[in-house]
Every structure is written in C-alpha cells, then in structure tokens.
Enzyme design. Structure first.
Site, PDB file in Angstrom:
ATOM      1  N   ARG A 154      -4.665 -13.426  -7.401  1.00  0.00           N
ATOM      2  CA  ARG A 154      -5.665 -12.481  -6.886  1.00  0.00           C
ATOM      3  C   ARG A 154      -6.717 -12.123  -7.935  1.00  0.00           C
ATOM      4  O   ARG A 154      -7.887 -11.967  -7.617  1.00  0.00           O
ATOM      5  CB  ARG A 154      -4.978 -11.199  -6.421  1.00  0.00           C
ATOM      6  N   ASP A 206      -9.265   4.017   4.312  1.00  0.00           N
ATOM      7  CA  ASP A 206      -8.596   3.012   3.491  1.00  0.00           C
ATOM      8  C   ASP A 206      -9.107   3.154   2.064  1.00  0.00           C
ATOM      9  O   ASP A 206     -10.228   3.640   1.847  1.00  0.00           O
ATOM     10  CB  ASP A 206      -8.887   1.600   4.015  1.00  0.00           C
TER      11      ASP A 206
HETATM   12  C1  LIG Z   1      -1.040  -4.037   5.285  1.00  0.00           C
HETATM   13  S1  LIG Z   1      -2.428  -3.020   5.616  1.00  0.00           S
HETATM   14  C2  LIG Z   1      -1.872  -2.139   7.043  1.00  0.00           C
HETATM   15  C3  LIG Z   1      -2.974  -1.926   8.043  1.00  0.00           C
HETATM   16  C4  LIG Z   1      -2.572  -1.224   9.326  1.00  0.00           C
HETATM   17  N1  LIG Z   1      -2.145   0.138   9.069  1.00  0.00           N
HETATM   18  C5  LIG Z   1      -1.530  -1.999  10.069  1.00  0.00           C
HETATM   19  O1  LIG Z   1      -0.359  -1.587  10.080  1.00  0.00           O
HETATM   20  O2  LIG Z   1      -1.838  -3.018  10.649  1.00  0.00           O
HETATM   21  C6  LIG Z   1      -2.257  -1.794   4.305  1.00  0.00           C
HETATM   22  C7  LIG Z   1      -3.560  -1.080   3.999  1.00  0.00           C
HETATM   23  O3  LIG Z   1      -3.271   0.059   3.173  1.00  0.00           O
HETATM   24  C8  LIG Z   1      -4.320   0.218   2.245  1.00  0.00           C
HETATM   25  N2  LIG Z   1      -3.852   1.012   1.089  1.00  0.00           N
HETATM   26  C9  LIG Z   1      -2.983   0.658   0.113  1.00  0.00           C
HETATM   27  N3  LIG Z   1      -2.852   1.632  -0.774  1.00  0.00           N
HETATM   28  C10 LIG Z   1      -3.650   2.653  -0.368  1.00  0.00           C
HETATM   29  C11 LIG Z   1      -3.954   3.949  -0.881  1.00  0.00           C
HETATM   30  N4  LIG Z   1      -3.414   4.415  -2.014  1.00  0.00           N
HETATM   31  N5  LIG Z   1      -4.809   4.717  -0.182  1.00  0.00           N
HETATM   32  C12 LIG Z   1      -5.378   4.277   0.973  1.00  0.00           C
HETATM   33  N6  LIG Z   1      -5.139   3.059   1.502  1.00  0.00           N
HETATM   34  C13 LIG Z   1      -4.283   2.254   0.837  1.00  0.00           C
HETATM   35  C14 LIG Z   1      -4.706  -1.209   1.875  1.00  0.00           C
HETATM   36  O4  LIG Z   1      -6.022  -1.300   1.346  1.00  0.00           O
HETATM   37  C15 LIG Z   1      -4.542  -1.944   3.213  1.00  0.00           C
HETATM   38  O5  LIG Z   1      -5.754  -2.059   3.914  1.00  0.00           O
END
Ligand SMILES: C[S@@+](CC[C@H](N)C(=O)[O-])C[C@H]1O[C@@H](n2cnc3c(N)ncnc32)[C@H](O)[C@@H]1O
Length: 280
Positions: free
Chosen positions: A45, A151
């Site tokens: 990455r 996000d």
């Molecule tokens: C795997 S995706 C899940 C998306 C959606 N909630 C779903 O279940 O389909 C996880 C998301 O969490 C976000 N994320 C991770 N750490 C975070 C943080 N500290 N604050 C806000 N968002 C975060 C990532 O950028 C990513 O877009």
C-alpha cells in the site's frame, strides 16, 4: 539509485522497526491496529506513496512523515492504509430489520429521525438506507430524516459525494431501484450509474475521524458502524462504543458488522439480533 530506477520500483524493503513505527503511527492517528503479518500489506500500500514522492527507502518516508507540519502527509498515509470494501445493501438483514421493526415506530413518534453511518466508505451504505427510506416513505425530506455519513478518508468522502458507481458496484441494487434512483452515464464506452437527487438529498457526507472529537449535537436513533471496529483493538472498541452509547437515544440501535461482536466491549447495549444492539 537514480530517480528513474526509483520510479520503476514496485516494492521497497521494510524493516521490522520501520513496520513498528508505521503501526504505532497508524494506531495513534486512526485506531487501526495492524497485527503481525501485515508487513506485506503495508509494503504494497505504501510503496505507491513512496514512488509518487520520489523516495527510495521507508526510512526516508518516515522522515518525511515526521517533518510534515501540515498533517497532509499523515492523512495520505492513513488513507493508503485503510480498507474500503463495501457494497449496496451489504448484510441485508439489517436493512430488513430497520424497515420492519425500527423505522415505522421512529418515523411516527419522532419529529426527526437521525441516522449515522460511521465509516461509510464510498457511500453505498448510506445510499442504500436512503433508497429504503424513499421506497417506504416517498414524501420524506431532510427535515424528517437525516443520514449523516462520515469517514476518515477525504478521498473516499469525495467519491461518496460524487455518487457514481460502476456496473459491478451496483450489482446488488434491485433492478427496480436501480431504474428509479440512478441515472446511467455513458462515457468513453463505459457505463456508470449516478445516484439521483431524491436519494442524495437525504444524505450529508463529512470527513470525520472516529478517534477525534465529533461535531454531532443531539441524540441519534440509529448508528451504523459496520466493518470498521474489526480493525480496532478491544480497548479502542470499548472507548468508541461508550461514545456511541452516549449519543444514542433511549431505544436507539447500534449496528455493527456480522463478523464483529460486542462481547466484552459493553454491557450498556442489549443484543437484539446478529450484529444489532439496542440502548435500553
Ligand atoms: C471496510 S469499510 C466499511 C464500510 C461500510 N461501513 C460497510 O460495512 O460496508 C471501513 C471504513 O472505515 C473507515 N475508517 C477506518 N478507521 C476510521 C476512523 N478512525 N474514523 C473514521 N472512519 C474510519 C475506512 O476509511 C473505511 O472506509
């Protein structure tokens, strides 16, 4: 090494100390806990980032991060290491449960119903909620229901706002909803689908780090934080869920991912069905 050789490199050597420094920084900035065995993920990455900065070693990249006073590079660093996998109507049982058990009551009892998608990725989750609401309550507007979708990644929030999806991304949208709530756009021989205003109008997107202060005032009836806490350790999960509980209305719901659990995380929420919890 010449700069042209640097540009051509596909991967860089990552020492264990460098990996540990990266893991600590990511944890501090985002709560994401990189367990052991994640070094090849980090390498692949971040190599792209090193290449675009014209750097040839991870040690140089770490120096560059340390020197970053604006916070811009740290944001790019976190963006590079977050996982955005999502889809429309993912884990469909939650949508069914909301539609059947939760929304009819809230919509009739509350002046305003507030839903938060925390960690919304590229927008499929909040737009799925908006479609479901529009179908059942066609006259709704933002004064009655608001979906806040946040996000940590600015790039993914821009993508969400844009609301344009590939044919593959809309494969789980029922054809009738696709026809009703998306506009096909053909460009350069590629078809994409754009979310239309009746759906967009119900959703407000913002960049927000779950580890920071939240500028959210008032109580929420539903929080979706699905497939986000899976990347956090128990300590971070506990602290986060405590903050979610404080924000939830009595009787409000927290939905997490089906592969996640709140066992050992909180006793303030009642288990209702897989990955769905209620504040009593
Ligand atoms: C795997 S995706 C899940 C998306 C959606 N909630 C779903 O279940 O389909 C996880 C998301 O969490 C976000 N994320 C991770 N750490 C975070 C943080 N500290 N604050 C806000 N968002 C975060 C990532 O950028 C990513 O877009």
């Amino acid at each position: 090494m010449t700069s042209s050789q640097t540009i051509e490199r596909t991967n860089f050597d990552l020492g264990s100390e460098e990996f540990n420094t990266i893991a600590q920084l990511l944890y501090r900035e985002s709560g994401i806990n990189l367990g052991p065995g994640k070094d090849s993920l980090v390498k692949s990455r971040l190599s792209k980032r090193l290449r675009s900065l014209g750097l040839s070693e991870f040690s140089e990249y770490l120096d560059h991060l340390k020197a970053d006073r604006s916070g811009q590079e740290v944001r790019m660093f976190v963006e590079s290491l977050t996982t955005h996998k999502t889809s429309f109507f993912r884990e469909a049982a939650h949508f069914e449960f909301l539609r059947r058990e939760v929304l009819p009551k809230w919509i009739s009892e509350k002046t305003k119903v507030r839903i938060w998608c925390a960690g919304c990725s590229s927008g499929e989750e909040p737009y799925s909620l908006a479609m479901m609401l529009r179908e059942d309550y066609p006259g709704l507007d933002r004064n009655k229901v608001q979906i806040l979708a946040t996000d940590i990644s600015s790039e993914i929030i821009s993508k969400s706002r844009e609301g344009r999806y590939s044919m593959d991304a809309v494969r789980d949208v029922p054809p009738a909803l696709l026809k009703k709530y998306f506009r096909p756009i053909d460009a350069d021989g590629v078809r994409r689908y754009e979310v239309t205003n009746p759906i967009r109008d119900l959703v407000a997107f913002a960049r927000m780090n779950l580890m920071s202060q939240w500028p959210i005032k008032g109580l929420l009836q539903v929080i979706f934080c699905r497939n986000v806490m899976i990347y956090f350790d128990k300590r971070t999960q506990r602290a986060l869920v405590e903050r979610f509980v404080d924000l939830l209305d009595t009787g409000g719901y927290l939905f997490i991912g089906h592969s996640e659990s709140l066992t050992g995380v909180t006793e303030d929420l009642r288990y209702v069905q897989p990955a769905a919890y209620q504040k009593c």
